[in-house]
Design an enzyme around this catalytic site. Structure first.
Site, PDB file in Angstrom:
ATOM      1  N   HIS A 202       0.791  -1.225   0.000  1.00 45.77           N
ATOM      2  CA  HIS A 202       0.000   0.000   0.000  1.00 45.77           C
ATOM      3  C   HIS A 202       0.829   1.284   0.000  1.00 45.77           C
ATOM      4  O   HIS A 202       0.496   2.249  -0.687  1.00 45.77           O
ATOM      5  CB  HIS A 202      -0.923   0.038   1.228  1.00 45.77           C
ATOM      6  CG  HIS A 202      -2.017  -0.959   1.196  1.00 45.77           C
ATOM      7  ND1 HIS A 202      -2.797  -1.265   2.296  1.00 45.77           N
ATOM      8  CD2 HIS A 202      -2.487  -1.746   0.189  1.00 45.77           C
ATOM      9  CE1 HIS A 202      -3.682  -2.177   1.977  1.00 45.77           C
ATOM     10  NE2 HIS A 202      -3.518  -2.492   0.713  1.00 45.77           N
ATOM     11  N   ASP A 297      -0.786   2.176   7.686  1.00 43.98           N
ATOM     12  CA  ASP A 297       0.181   1.175   7.253  1.00 43.98           C
ATOM     13  C   ASP A 297       1.626   1.570   7.521  1.00 43.98           C
ATOM     14  O   ASP A 297       2.493   0.690   7.617  1.00 43.98           O
ATOM     15  CB  ASP A 297      -0.003   0.886   5.762  1.00 43.98           C
ATOM     16  CG  ASP A 297      -1.233   0.041   5.484  1.00 43.98           C
ATOM     17  OD1 ASP A 297      -1.652  -0.700   6.381  1.00 43.98           O
ATOM     18  OD2 ASP A 297      -1.785   0.134   4.373  1.00 43.98           O
TER      19      ASP A 297
END
Length: 364
Positions: A202, A297
């Site tokens: 990501h 993340d």
């Protein structure tokens, strides 16, 4: 292992509603908790959750509540299905009401979610004898259509699960498999945490598509955003993760190999694997840079990889470049509440002591 388990889902987002609906479709006693009244009201009004596409049907929910004490009071298994950035808040909310014998699964955990959750419970004075565990990822590719209704793009073939300590893993897996045969035992939370590839897939893909994100055009995150050049960078970043794992004695799958196992997608490069995955075809790209792909993340996923890399004196140049670039572009400190070794409560351990702790729960 009893089969009439009572399940509580903490979190009414994509994963939480889909999990609750799926359990309800299978006939289990399900409670769902969320802080948003609109979500809970919608689920309460219709008595459950509608699922569409890969799973189609209506899952009855026994209780939908914004009261955390009510949500936890009868639960055998508690699935914490919230963004990793909310784990600290959820742990603080749960601490006064947890009961002996309950299983708490961070689903998913990001990187070392169970360690972070355990530290908060201890800091809050929780004395309940509960078992903490974590998964490497969410079972579903899904999105909310509206409160009480989700679209399920697909289900993974395999979800890794480990308890903290690892000596409790078999018992937790047995409980989860009452409903979900896809859950299998991992050796320890080292595997579930290092098998979490969201921070790899990501973060770089988002940052390297900043121009597209801030443009006016519609795009798809994986199909349009995962170009061959970005794919090569991400594969190199993934090799840093794998190298740390090898130093800890872990036999990890690469991101490309995970796609083979979880989705039956086979290709020579990660970029080709990503673009061939049917579950990824309809996932649209974000229209704002400041999303979970960076704000979650990085501090909850990538930072602990970097921290362990430093502990082991291994290079993490690509990971570090993404951490630094994200903070510069967002003009925000992502390290304050990040999962550093200190914030996980393991900064006083050597790598050997850390390995012992995740296996046995014993500190030297």
């Amino acid at each position: 292992m009893k089969t009439n388990l009572k399940w509580t889902i903490l979190g009414g987002g994509n994963g939480g509603q889909t999990t609750a609906g799926h359990l309800g479709m299978m006939g289990f006693d399900v409670t769902i908790y969320d802080i948003f009244e609109e979500t809970i009201e919608a689920i309460s009004k219709q008595g459950g959750i509608f699922l569409e596409d890969a799973l189609t049907g209506f899952g009855k929910v026994k209780t939908a509540t914004t009261n955390i004490e009510e949500a936890l009071q009868d639960a055998d298994v508690v699935l914490v299905t919230v963004p990793a950035t909310a784990h600290q808040l959820v742990a603080k909310s749960c601490a006064p009401y947890l009961k002996d014998g309950q299983i708490i699964v961070l689903n998913p955990a990001a990187t070392f979610g169970s360690l972070a959750f355990e530290k908060i419970l201890k800091d809050e004075g929780c004395t309940a004898n509960v078992t903490l565990a974590e998964t490497n990822t969410l079972l579903y590719g899904c999105r909310i259509i509206e409160p009480g209704r989700t679209q399920v793009f697909g289900l993974k073939n395999r979800i890794l699960l480990a308890a903290l300590p690892a000596t409790e893993t078999a018992r937790v897996v047995a409980a989860m498999q009452v409903a979900f045969p896809q859950f299998v035992a991992a050796d320890s939370i080292l595997i579930t945490s290092f098998d979490n590839t969201n921070p790899i897939l990501h973060t770089a893909t988002t940052l390297l598509n900043t121009g597209t994100i801030e443009s006016d055009r519609e795009w798809h995150f994986y199909i349009d955003g995962f170009t061959p050049s970005i794919g090569r960078f991400v594969e190199s970043m993934d090799e840093e993760r794998l190298a740390i794992g090898r130093a800890l004695g872990l036999d990890l799958l690469s991101c490309r190999e995970q796609l083979e196992v979880e989705y039956n997608v086979f290709a020579d490069t990660l970029a080709d694997s990503i673009r061939k995955n049917p579950v990824y075809q309809d996932i649209k790209g974000q229209k704002a840079l400041d999303t979970r792909y960076l704000s979650e993340d990085i501090p909850m996923g990538l930072v602990p990889f970097v921290e362990l890399g430093k502990l082991l004196e291994l290079p993490t140049a690509r990971m570090e470049s993404i951490v630094d670039l994200a903070q510069l572009v967002l003009e925000r400190d992502l390290m304050k509440n990040a999962r550093t070794l200190k914030n996980l409560g393991i900064d006083d351990m050597t790598s050997t002591e850390f390995l012992q702790y995740v296996q046995t729960g014993q500190r030297s």
